[in-house]
Design a protein around this motif. Sequence first.
Motif, PDB file in Angstrom:
ATOM      1  N   MET A 123       0.822  -1.182   0.000  1.00 51.62           N
ATOM      2  CA  MET A 123       0.000   0.000   0.000  1.00 51.62           C
ATOM      3  C   MET A 123       0.875   1.259   0.000  1.00 51.62           C
ATOM      4  SD  MET A 123      -3.138   1.037   2.529  1.00 51.62           S
ATOM      5  CE  MET A 123      -3.859  -0.562   2.315  1.00 51.62           C
ATOM      6  N   ALA A 124       1.995   1.208   0.723  1.00 47.73           N
ATOM      7  CA  ALA A 124       2.906   2.362   0.746  1.00 47.73           C
ATOM      8  C   ALA A 124       3.494   2.594  -0.645  1.00 47.73           C
ATOM      9  CB  ALA A 124       4.015   2.159   1.768  1.00 47.73           C
ATOM     10  N   GLU A 125       3.825   1.513  -1.346  1.00 51.54           N
ATOM     11  CA  GLU A 125       4.357   1.656  -2.705  1.00 51.54           C
ATOM     12  C   GLU A 125       3.307   2.251  -3.631  1.00 51.54           C
ATOM     13  OE1 GLU A 125       5.757  -2.198  -3.850  1.00 51.54           O
ATOM     14  OE2 GLU A 125       7.492  -2.085  -2.532  1.00 51.54           O
ATOM     15  N   TYR A 153      -6.242   4.577  13.424  1.00 55.62           N
ATOM     16  CA  TYR A 153      -6.787   5.848  12.941  1.00 55.62           C
ATOM     17  C   TYR A 153      -7.847   5.596  11.869  1.00 55.62           C
ATOM     18  CZ  TYR A 153      -6.940  10.525  10.904  1.00 55.62           C
ATOM     19  OH  TYR A 153      -7.362  11.737  10.439  1.00 55.62           O
ATOM     20  N   TRP A 154      -7.560   4.680  10.964  1.00 56.30           N
ATOM     21  CA  TRP A 154      -8.497   4.310   9.906  1.00 56.30           C
ATOM     22  C   TRP A 154      -9.803   3.789  10.500  1.00 56.30           C
ATOM     23  CZ3 TRP A 154      -8.895  -1.163   8.146  1.00 56.30           C
ATOM     24  CH2 TRP A 154      -9.758  -1.311   7.065  1.00 56.30           C
ATOM     25  N   CYS A 155      -9.718   2.898  11.499  1.00 56.59           N
ATOM     26  CA  CYS A 155     -10.921   2.352  12.135  1.00 56.59           C
ATOM     27  C   CYS A 155     -11.719   3.436  12.842  1.00 56.59           C
ATOM     28  CB  CYS A 155     -10.553   1.252  13.125  1.00 56.59           C
ATOM     29  SG  CYS A 155      -9.990  -0.265  12.339  1.00 56.59           S
ATOM     30  N   GLU A 156     -11.025   4.366  13.491  1.00 54.37           N
ATOM     31  CA  GLU A 156     -11.702   5.433  14.238  1.00 54.37           C
ATOM     32  C   GLU A 156     -12.379   6.449  13.327  1.00 54.37           C
ATOM     33  OE1 GLU A 156      -8.982   7.306  16.920  1.00 54.37           O
ATOM     34  OE2 GLU A 156      -8.865   5.547  18.221  1.00 54.37           O
ATOM     35  N   THR A 157     -11.733   6.761  12.191  1.00 59.57           N
ATOM     36  CA  THR A 157     -12.233   7.843  11.345  1.00 59.57           C
ATOM     37  C   THR A 157     -13.072   7.370  10.168  1.00 59.57           C
ATOM     38  OG1 THR A 157     -10.279   7.860   9.910  1.00 59.57           O
ATOM     39  CG2 THR A 157     -10.222   9.271  11.903  1.00 59.57           C
ATOM     40  N   GLU A 206     -11.891   7.050   7.318  1.00 57.55           N
ATOM     41  CA  GLU A 206     -11.289   7.621   6.112  1.00 57.55           C
ATOM     42  C   GLU A 206     -10.736   6.498   5.237  1.00 57.55           C
ATOM     43  OE1 GLU A 206      -8.449  10.769   6.808  1.00 57.55           O
ATOM     44  OE2 GLU A 206      -9.606  11.489   8.525  1.00 57.55           O
ATOM     45  N   ASP A 207     -10.508   6.813   3.980  1.00 61.77           N
ATOM     46  CA  ASP A 207      -9.948   5.872   3.029  1.00 61.77           C
ATOM     47  C   ASP A 207      -8.519   5.507   3.458  1.00 61.77           C
ATOM     48  OD1 ASP A 207     -10.005   4.531   0.371  1.00 61.77           O
ATOM     49  OD2 ASP A 207      -8.387   5.972  -0.032  1.00 61.77           O
ATOM     50  N   LEU A 208      -8.242   4.218   3.654  1.00 63.09           N
ATOM     51  CA  LEU A 208      -6.929   3.784   4.144  1.00 63.09           C
ATOM     52  C   LEU A 208      -5.781   4.192   3.222  1.00 63.09           C
ATOM     53  CD1 LEU A 208      -5.263   2.406   6.320  1.00 63.09           C
ATOM     54  CD2 LEU A 208      -5.800   0.199   5.229  1.00 63.09           C
ATOM     55  N   PRO A 209      -5.872   3.970   1.912  1.00 60.36           N
ATOM     56  CA  PRO A 209      -4.781   4.432   1.044  1.00 60.36           C
ATOM     57  C   PRO A 209      -4.558   5.953   1.129  1.00 60.36           C
ATOM     58  CG  PRO A 209      -6.100   2.834  -0.128  1.00 60.36           C
ATOM     59  CD  PRO A 209      -6.831   3.156   1.156  1.00 60.36           C
ATOM     60  N   ALA A 210      -5.626   6.716   1.330  1.00 65.75           N
ATOM     61  CA  ALA A 210      -5.490   8.171   1.464  1.00 65.75           C
ATOM     62  C   ALA A 210      -4.756   8.530   2.754  1.00 65.75           C
ATOM     63  CB  ALA A 210      -6.855   8.848   1.427  1.00 65.75           C
ATOM     64  N   ILE A 211      -4.992   7.781   3.816  1.00 63.22           N
ATOM     65  CA  ILE A 211      -4.280   8.017   5.073  1.00 63.22           C
ATOM     66  C   ILE A 211      -2.795   7.748   4.891  1.00 63.22           C
ATOM     67  CG2 ILE A 211      -3.982   7.243   7.472  1.00 63.22           C
ATOM     68  CD1 ILE A 211      -7.032   6.548   7.412  1.00 63.22           C
ATOM     69  N   VAL A 212      -2.467   6.619   4.272  1.00 66.07           N
ATOM     70  CA  VAL A 212      -1.064   6.267   4.047  1.00 66.07           C
ATOM     71  C   VAL A 212      -0.393   7.330   3.186  1.00 66.07           C
ATOM     72  CG1 VAL A 212       0.491   4.569   2.982  1.00 66.07           C
ATOM     73  CG2 VAL A 212      -1.454   3.801   4.382  1.00 66.07           C
TER      74      VAL A 212
END
Length: 116
Positions: free
Chosen positions: A1-3, A78-82, A84-90
């Motif tokens: 996902m980071a890549e 953070y993803w579970c709490e918010t 928000e889209d996980l790839p967008a968080i990363v």
Amino acid sequence: MAEDALDTIPAELLAPVGNILIRIEDFPDEDTEREMELESPFDLLGLYRGVDLTRQSVAAPRAEPDMIFLYRRPILDYWCETGEDLPAIVRHVLIHEIGHHFGLSDDDMERIEAME
């Protein structure tokens, strides 16, 4: 996902980064927790370790490479709490930490994130 997130970051931001290492860890280590005065290891999503470009000098060689740490468990929390889209968080965390490599302000980083 980071890549995958790196592939979405504008080339003008990545080109000068060079050989910065990106590491994925579950949590920050105990030394980092103490140094950053974290109340919880979940308080830190990412970290830039190194000398930003505005402070580097050819007269002062460094023993360790610049590194960006992404902390998997805090990011997932953070993803579970918010929701928000996980790839967008990363992507957000990567841009923020790369920005520290350049010595950028938070406003500069927000403008970069807004670029498509």
